[in-house]
Design an enzyme around this catalytic site. Sequence first.
Site, PDB file in Angstrom:
ATOM      1  CG  ASP A 246      -0.419   0.106   2.491  1.00  0.00           C
ATOM      2  OD1 ASP A 246       0.846  -0.420   2.964  1.00  0.00           O
ATOM      3  OD2 ASP A 246      -1.559  -0.467   3.504  1.00  0.00           O
ATOM      4  N   GLY A 415      -4.153   8.855   5.059  1.00  0.00           N
ATOM      5  CA  GLY A 415      -5.128   9.628   5.688  1.00  0.00           C
ATOM      6  C   GLY A 415      -5.435  10.686   6.791  1.00  0.00           C
TER       7      GLY A 415
END
Length: 495
Positions: A246, A415
Site C-alpha cells: 500500500d 488519511g
Amino acid sequence: MNPTSSSSAPPAVFAAADLGATSGRVVLARVGPGRLDLTEVHRFANTPVRLPQGLHWDILALYQGVLDGLREAARSAPIASIGVDSWAVDYGLLDGEGRLLGNPYHYRDERTDTVADRVREQIGAAELYRANGLQHLPFNTLYQLAAEAGTPQALAARQLLLIPDLLTYWLTGRTGAEATNASTTGLLDTRTDAWSPALAGAVGLDPALLPQLRRPGDDCGTLLAGPAAATGLPQRTAVTAVASHDTASAVVAVPADRPDFGYVSCGTWSLAGLELEAPVLSEASRTANFTNELGIDGTVRYLRNIMGLWLLSESQRSWQARGEPHRLEPLLARAAAAEPFAAVIDPDTPEFLAPGDMPARIADYCERTGQRPPADQGSLVRTILEGLALAHARTLHQAAALAGREIQVVHLVGGGSRNDLLCQFTADAAGLPVVAGPSEATALGNVLVQARAHGLVHDRAGMRRLVADTQPLRHYTPRGNRSAWTAAAARVGLV
C-alpha cells in the site's frame, strides 16, 4: 502537456481493492483526459482474531469483503481491470493442492519477539542489510518464517503468497509475487531485485516456495468462474498487478512536480522518506534503521517506518471501551488548545507496538522518562501528534543526509493528510513547506498503475500530474519558533 494518452479517449473504469490494517474497501475510479474520480462502493471491517495459537487475520472475511465490493462495483459500470493492494510482510501458506494452510498470522503477533535477534546474529546484521537493505523490524516476513519453521503448516507448505497475491490467486487461479511487496519480506536481494536462496535457506525456507516475481502493471489473468459468478463480473475481466504494497501505491500518487521532495505516507503507520534511483546500503544507513524497498519503475523507497496514527486510533479505542468521549474532531479541537510540549514521546518506543491501553502506556512512558503524563484527552492527543511530527522531521532530514539529497518540500499523503494539526506540526517541526493530500493516495496509486497498463497514462510524471490536477491539496508553511521543536526533540532523542 496532457497527462493522458488521448484527449478523445472515453473514461475507463478500474476497481481497486485496498486493504488496510483496520478496514478494507473497494473503490471505483474513472480515468480519462484530465479526469481521475474515485468512488468508494464498499467498505468492510478488518478485525483480527486472537486464537490460542496467536493473533491472526480473518482472511476469509477479507476475501468475502472484496467479492462483495466487486459485486457493488459491477452494478455501477463495466470494469476494465481490478487491482489488489494491502499492508506488507504477512503471508499465507498453500499446500500442494493450492489450499490455504490456516489463517495468516498478524504481524503484531508476539511469535517473533525473540526470533529477530537470533536471525540477525546468525546471518550478521551488517551482511543482512547489505543483502536485503531493510530496516530492522521484528515482524518482517523473514523473522515470521523463522518463527514458523518446523510447524506442521511450514512442513506441508508448497507455496508462499503475500496477502494481495493470495487474494489475486483466489480471483484468478494464478500465483505470483508482486515486487514492491516482495521487497518488504527480507527475502529479496536488493542488489539483484531477485529472491535470495541464501536468505530463504537461513530461516529454513525452501526457495521453491517463493513464486515468480511480478512487476506493477503485469497481467495477472482474468476472473475464475467462481469469483465471476459471485460478483456478476464477466470472466474476461482483467486483474492487473499494481504496486501491491500500500505504501508503494501511495508513493505513486504523490503529486510531486520536482525531484527534491520528501514524503510521508501517514495512516496506521507513517512511512517517511525519499524516492531514489538506487538503494543506500551504507553502514550509517543501517545503524539509522532506514529501509530500501522497491517502488514502480525500478525506483527505491528509501524510508523508515514510524508508529503513526496507530497511537491515536488505539487511544480512541480504549476511550470508547470505557465509555469516554472518543470522536476525533472534538479531540483535535481540544488538542489544538492544549499546552505545547507538556510531554514529549518517541512514537517508535517498542511498548507502543502491540494492541492495548495506549493512554496508560503513554502515561507510563512519561513517568519513566521523568515527565508529567498528559492531564486529559486533549493533552494526550497533542502529545501524540507532536511526537509524530518530530519523528517525521527527524526521519526526513536523516534520509536526506544519508542519501546526499536535499528536500525542498514534503508531501504528506494518506488519511493523516486530513489532520490539519498534524500537517501543520510536521511543517513546523521540519522547517519545510508541506503539501497535504491526496488522502486517498493508496487507492489512487492502485488505479493509476492499472490505467498505465491499459494505455491511459504514459509515465510516472503523467500519473503525478493527473493527481495534482484533479485532487484537492492543502498547503502548510512553517510557523512559530522551530527552536522550541528542536528543544522538545532533544528531550527524548528525536534529533
